[in-house]
Design a protein around this motif. Structure first.
Motif, PDB file in Angstrom:
ATOM      1  N   GLU A   1       0.835  -1.206   0.000  1.00  0.00           N
ATOM      2  CA  GLU A   1       0.000   0.000   0.000  1.00  0.00           C
ATOM      3  C   GLU A   1       0.870   1.257   0.000  1.00  0.00           C
ATOM      4  O   GLU A   1       0.560   2.248  -0.671  1.00  0.00           O
ATOM      5  CB  GLU A   1      -0.914   0.006   1.219  1.00  0.00           C
ATOM      6  N   THR A   2       1.979   1.198   0.728  1.00  0.00           N
ATOM      7  CA  THR A   2       2.886   2.347   0.802  1.00  0.00           C
ATOM      8  C   THR A   2       3.483   2.688  -0.555  1.00  0.00           C
ATOM      9  O   THR A   2       3.650   3.862  -0.896  1.00  0.00           O
ATOM     10  CB  THR A   2       4.009   2.055   1.815  1.00  0.00           C
ATOM     11  N   VAL A   3       3.816   1.676  -1.337  1.00  0.00           N
ATOM     12  CA  VAL A   3       4.462   1.926  -2.638  1.00  0.00           C
ATOM     13  C   VAL A   3       3.460   2.089  -3.772  1.00  0.00           C
ATOM     14  O   VAL A   3       3.865   2.329  -4.919  1.00  0.00           O
ATOM     15  CB  VAL A   3       5.455   0.796  -3.002  1.00  0.00           C
ATOM     16  N   LEU A   4       2.165   1.986  -3.481  1.00  0.00           N
ATOM     17  CA  LEU A   4       1.159   2.012  -4.547  1.00  0.00           C
ATOM     18  C   LEU A   4       1.247   3.247  -5.446  1.00  0.00           C
ATOM     19  O   LEU A   4       1.198   3.116  -6.681  1.00  0.00           O
ATOM     20  CB  LEU A   4      -0.242   1.877  -3.949  1.00  0.00           C
ATOM     21  N   PRO A   5       1.378   4.471  -4.908  1.00  0.00           N
ATOM     22  CA  PRO A   5       1.479   5.628  -5.812  1.00  0.00           C
ATOM     23  C   PRO A   5       2.674   5.534  -6.762  1.00  0.00           C
ATOM     24  O   PRO A   5       2.555   5.847  -7.953  1.00  0.00           O
ATOM     25  CB  PRO A   5       1.611   6.817  -4.853  1.00  0.00           C
ATOM     26  N   ALA A   6       3.813   5.094  -6.238  1.00  0.00           N
ATOM     27  CA  ALA A   6       5.002   4.970  -7.087  1.00  0.00           C
ATOM     28  C   ALA A   6       4.825   3.860  -8.113  1.00  0.00           C
ATOM     29  O   ALA A   6       5.196   4.013  -9.287  1.00  0.00           O
ATOM     30  CB  ALA A   6       6.237   4.701  -6.223  1.00  0.00           C
ATOM     31  N   ALA A   7       4.244   2.737  -7.698  1.00  0.00           N
ATOM     32  CA  ALA A   7       4.018   1.628  -8.624  1.00  0.00           C
ATOM     33  C   ALA A   7       3.032   2.018  -9.718  1.00  0.00           C
ATOM     34  O   ALA A   7       3.204   1.657 -10.895  1.00  0.00           O
ATOM     35  CB  ALA A   7       3.507   0.410  -7.858  1.00  0.00           C
ATOM     36  N   THR A   8       2.006   2.771  -9.342  1.00  0.00           N
ATOM     37  CA  THR A   8       1.011   3.218 -10.317  1.00  0.00           C
ATOM     38  C   THR A   8       1.652   4.130 -11.358  1.00  0.00           C
ATOM     39  O   THR A   8       1.375   4.018 -12.564  1.00  0.00           O
ATOM     40  CB  THR A   8      -0.139   3.952  -9.604  1.00  0.00           C
ATOM     41  N   TRP A   9       2.518   5.029 -10.894  1.00  0.00           N
ATOM     42  CA  TRP A   9       3.229   5.892 -11.852  1.00  0.00           C
ATOM     43  C   TRP A   9       4.113   5.053 -12.772  1.00  0.00           C
ATOM     44  O   TRP A   9       4.157   5.289 -13.992  1.00  0.00           O
ATOM     45  CB  TRP A   9       4.091   6.915 -11.111  1.00  0.00           C
ATOM     46  N   LEU A  10       4.800   4.080 -12.215  1.00  0.00           N
ATOM     47  CA  LEU A  10       5.761   3.300 -12.993  1.00  0.00           C
ATOM     48  C   LEU A  10       5.103   2.598 -14.174  1.00  0.00           C
ATOM     49  O   LEU A  10       5.661   2.568 -15.275  1.00  0.00           O
ATOM     50  CB  LEU A  10       6.454   2.279 -12.085  1.00  0.00           C
ATOM     51  N   VAL A  11       3.925   2.051 -13.957  1.00  0.00           N
ATOM     52  CA  VAL A  11       3.262   1.316 -15.043  1.00  0.00           C
ATOM     53  C   VAL A  11       2.476   2.245 -15.960  1.00  0.00           C
ATOM     54  O   VAL A  11       1.913   1.812 -16.972  1.00  0.00           O
ATOM     55  CB  VAL A  11       2.346   0.208 -14.495  1.00  0.00           C
ATOM     56  N   GLY A  12       2.423   3.522 -15.606  1.00  0.00           N
ATOM     57  CA  GLY A  12       1.814   4.507 -16.498  1.00  0.00           C
ATOM     58  C   GLY A  12       0.322   4.491 -16.518  1.00  0.00           C
ATOM     59  O   GLY A  12      -0.314   4.950 -17.458  1.00  0.00           O
TER      60      GLY A  12
END
Length: 239
Positions: free
Chosen positions: A228-239
């Protein structure tokens, strides 16, 4: 446009590898590049390309950064060749030097259609608090987006301090997790990737129903919180 996400902090022991592992779980198709003195993300196996960092911080500083530049050539070439969203875990005492080198290549990275995101970790430990603002500053002209993760493993950082360090970046929090020793051993042996494969019945058989259940609960809660903590970064990464 290829997106590459850097996970950085020059102070060791802040949970950077845990965050990288969570990102790897959240984006299972993303290759991982590890830049460090020794390889840590062993359980990710062939997903990881490891680049050993041999120059220490003193050598880098004494040479005005020249000792680091050649060390990063292989990593930068790997970035150039990336065709998928990629995660880069940059080891302690290496992050600022690496980002400085990337900053000097900003125009080239743009021409290559490489978009950089940066995740900076911070804890309440003085060394991490001192390094985080510098890393956020280095990231600002380089990165398309920045993320600050406050890892509360050593307590909470004042909200106004976090806001100042973040300087407009997306902020998420990884809560402190107090875990059973057996849970820590499982995490160290297999990383986050092993948690979803745990057999609760075997844990209970090995440790008893009370301890086995606590071990399973500790690990599943940590994995869920980290992802959950990394979700914003992961969402950005996959575009």
């Amino acid at each position: 446009m290829t997106r590459i996400l850097l996970v950085v902090q020059d102070k060791g022991g802040v949970g950077k590898s845990l965050v990288t592992r969570a990102l790897a779980e959240a984006v299972p198709d993303a290759p991982v590049i590890e830049v460090d003195a020794s390889q840590r993300l062993i359980e990710l196996k062939d997903r990881v390309t490891f680049f050993p960092m041999r120059a220490d911080r003193a050598a880098i500083d004494l040479s005005g950064g020249r000792a680091a530049r050649a060390e990063f050539d292989g990593v930068i070439t790997a970035m150039q060749r990336a065709t998928r969203p990629t995660i880069i875990d940059v080891g302690a005492n290496t992050s600022a030097s690496f980002m400085s080198v990337l900053g000097s290549l900003a125009d080239a990275l743009t021409a290559l259609k490489i978009q950089i995101g940066v995740v900076v970790l911070v804890t309440s430990e003085p060394g991490a608090l001192a390094e985080a603002p510098r890393l956020m500053m280095l990231a600002k002209p380089l990165a398309a987006t920045r993320f600050l993760i406050e890892n509360r493993l050593r307590g909470e950082v004042e909200a106004k301090t976090i806001a100042k360090i973040a300087d407009g970046a997306t902020v998420t929090v990884l809560a402190e997790h107090v875990m059973e020793d057996h849970a820590v051993a499982v995490l160290q042996a297999g990383g986050l990737a092993s948690i979803r494969k745990l057999d609760v019945a075997k844990l209970i058989d090995r440790h008893g129903v009370a301890l086995g259940s606590r071990v399973h609960s500790d690990l599943t809660r940590l994995r869920a919180d980290a992802m959950e903590t990394v979700l914003p970064a992961a969402t950005w990464l996959v575009g």
